[in-house]
Write an enzyme that holds these catalytic residues in place. Structure first.
Site, short mmCIF file in Angstrom:
data_model
loop_
_atom_site.label_atom_id
_atom_site.label_comp_id
_atom_site.label_asym_id
_atom_site.label_seq_id
_atom_site.Cartn_x
_atom_site.Cartn_y
_atom_site.Cartn_z
N PHE A 80 0.95 -1.23 -0.04
CA PHE A 80 0.07 0.00 0.10
C PHE A 80 1.08 1.11 0.12
O PHE A 80 0.76 1.85 -0.90
CB PHE A 80 -0.77 -0.12 1.29
N ASP A 91 9.73 -6.72 -3.69
CA ASP A 91 8.56 -7.20 -2.88
C ASP A 91 8.45 -8.77 -2.92
O ASP A 91 8.88 -9.44 -4.02
CB ASP A 91 7.24 -6.60 -3.36
N ASN A 92 8.27 -9.50 -2.00
CA ASN A 92 7.98 -10.98 -1.97
C ASN A 92 6.58 -11.19 -2.08
O ASN A 92 6.22 -12.52 -2.39
CB ASN A 92 8.55 -11.66 -0.90
N ASP A 125 12.82 -11.63 -1.42
CA ASP A 125 12.61 -11.81 -0.01
C ASP A 125 13.62 -11.19 0.65
O ASP A 125 14.47 -11.88 0.81
CB ASP A 125 12.23 -13.03 0.61
N LYS A 179 11.05 -11.56 11.09
CA LYS A 179 12.43 -11.71 10.26
C LYS A 179 12.55 -10.49 9.34
O LYS A 179 13.70 -10.17 9.37
CB LYS A 179 12.15 -12.89 9.15
N LYS A 216 24.97 0.58 3.15
CA LYS A 216 26.27 0.98 3.58
C LYS A 216 27.44 0.44 2.31
O LYS A 216 28.11 1.44 2.07
CB LYS A 216 26.56 -0.10 4.75
N TYR A 264 5.12 -7.52 15.61
CA TYR A 264 5.43 -6.25 14.90
C TYR A 264 6.10 -5.41 15.74
O TYR A 264 7.23 -4.72 15.15
CB TYR A 264 3.97 -5.90 14.25
N ARG A 269 -7.91 -3.99 8.24
CA ARG A 269 -8.01 -2.91 8.93
C ARG A 269 -9.13 -2.15 9.20
O ARG A 269 -10.06 -2.45 8.17
CB ARG A 269 -6.79 -1.88 8.70
N1 UDP Z 1 -11.23 -2.23 14.64
C1 UDP Z 1 -12.58 -2.35 14.63
N2 UDP Z 1 -13.28 -3.22 13.66
C2 UDP Z 1 -12.68 -3.72 12.62
C3 UDP Z 1 -11.32 -3.47 12.43
C4 UDP Z 1 -10.50 -2.73 13.54
O1 UDP Z 1 -13.40 -1.91 15.74
O2 UDP Z 1 -13.28 -4.30 11.83
C5 UDP Z 1 -10.66 -1.57 15.54
C6 UDP Z 1 -9.23 -2.26 16.07
O3 UDP Z 1 -9.77 -3.03 17.50
C7 UDP Z 1 -8.41 -0.92 16.65
C8 UDP Z 1 -8.95 0.01 15.66
O4 UDP Z 1 -9.92 -0.34 14.92
O5 UDP Z 1 -8.93 -0.46 17.86
C9 UDP Z 1 -7.86 0.04 14.60
O6 UDP Z 1 -7.35 -1.17 14.08
P1 UDP Z 1 -6.52 -1.43 12.75
O7 UDP Z 1 -6.43 -2.98 12.57
O8 UDP Z 1 -7.09 -0.54 11.68
O9 UDP Z 1 -5.18 -0.88 13.20
P2 UDP Z 1 -4.22 -0.64 14.63
O10 UDP Z 1 -4.36 0.75 14.86
O11 UDP Z 1 -4.77 -1.54 15.79
O12 UDP Z 1 -2.87 -1.12 14.11
#
Ligand code: UDP
Length: 311
Positions: free
Chosen positions: A11, A31-32, A56, A91, A105, A145, A186
């Site tokens: 993205f 990109d892998n 990778d 990784k 470097k 992460y 997300r």
């Molecule tokens: N979230 C939600 N419903 C969804 C997906 C995510 O309520 O369908 C919430 C999640 O619990 C978090 C916030 O939205 O509190 C942001 O989540 P996201 O996965 O986008 O990224 P994060 O900021 O957690 O890395």
């Protein structure tokens, strides 16, 4: 400049490739494709200044010829993805960052690390300033992460101090916009797709947790300002306008004109309760601040998602 972008089919990576090409740079995207999409870079294939290499970077990274800058954006970045690929996430943040720093470097190139607001974990300081060390659970599911990126920051600074590599570290806060995968899990892509398809919007927990959402064009402009400037960082690049997840859901319904209902699902483990960048440093040192407001950005993203999913 000749610029290597790892995660170039992702993205943010693909938006960076597009902007670098537009300003006249040569781009090698690597990109892998475990979470990146080849469709994101196919539009650049006709450009002689663009090359794609499927590699990778956690195993090996090789680019022939001179390189002026390495932008290390390879990593699963959605919680759904890094929970599905925990080892690859660790990784690429560790071995992948090491390989990319080694290349920088070797080539005498500037190195820019894509770090994250997740280095602050579930923050006890609000809004988050760069000098805050964070509150991360190393053994929780998100630790793969968070700790990979924290290690990547430490490694980047070690190469800077010990080897004199010219480095930049950007801490990226929640970013959204066209080219997000509709199913990347997300919150913005989930809510927009659910609203467009007339399905219930899935709020995790009670929706009182907060996030601050940055439109991708603003994010990319901030990252390139950091790359081009003298500030090593870390620098927060994100939009400081903060919304609860519940508020986001209401705004998505308004922007899409959807009458979907809201449903409540369990809150993921270690989900941060609040997040908002302090962007004083970016404003003062880079002259950067975001311009696109949430409703406008959501509307553009919604149009893109509708077009690409034929809805
Ligand atoms: N979230 C939600 N419903 C969804 C997906 C995510 O309520 O369908 C919430 C999640 O619990 C978090 C916030 O939205 O509190 C942001 O989540 P996201 O996965 O986008 O990224 P994060 O900021 O957690 O890395």
């Amino acid at each position: 400049m000749r610029v290597v972008v790892t995660g170039g089919a992702g993205f943010l990576g693909s938006h960076l490739c597009e902007e670098l090409l537009a300003r006249g740079d040569q781009v090698v995207a690597i990109d892998n494709l475990i979470t990146g999409s080849i469709e994101n870079v196919e539009p650049f294939y006709g450009d002689a200044a663009f090359v794609f290499q499927r590699q990778d970077v956690s195993n090996h990274v090789h680019v022939a010829g001179p390189v002026d800058a390495v932008l290390h954006f390879a990593s699963p970045a959605s919680p759904k993805d890094y929970l599905e690929f925990p080892i690859q996430t660790l990784k690429v943040g560790s071995l992948g960052t090491h390989n990319c720093l080694g290349m920088a470097k070797d080539k005498g190139a500037r190195f820019l690390l894509a770090s994250t607001s997740e280095v602050y974990g579930d923050p006890e300081v609000h809004p988050q300033v760069e000098s805050y060390w964070g509150h991360v659970n190393p053994v929780g599911p998100r630790g793969v992460y968070d700790e990979a990126k924290r290690f990547a920051e430490a490694l980047t600074m070690a190469y800077h101090r010990y080897h004199g590599v010219d480095v930049r570290i950007v801490r990226i806060f929640n970013t959204y916009g066209p080219k997000m995968r509709p199913a990347d899990g997300r919150v913005v892509s989930n809510f927009l797709m659910q609203a467009i398809e007339g399905k219930p919007l899935t709020i995790y927990g009670e929706g009182q947790q907060s996030r601050s959402f940055c439109y991708v064009d603003d994010e990319v402009r901030g990252i390139l300002a950091l790359l081009d400037g003298d500030e090593v960082g870390p620098v927060n690049i994100g939009n400081p306008n903060e919304f609860t997840v519940r508020e986001l859901a209401e705004i998505v319904l308004e922007v899409t004109g959807s009458s979907s209902e809201l449903v409540f699902e369990p809150l993921p483990v270690d989900d941060p309760t609040q997040r908002r960048p302090d962007i004083t440093l970016a404003r003062d040192r880079l002259g950067w601040e975001p311009q696109v407001q949430l409703r406008e950005g959501l509307s553009r993203t919604s149009d893109w998602l509708r077009t690409m999913s034929g809805l």
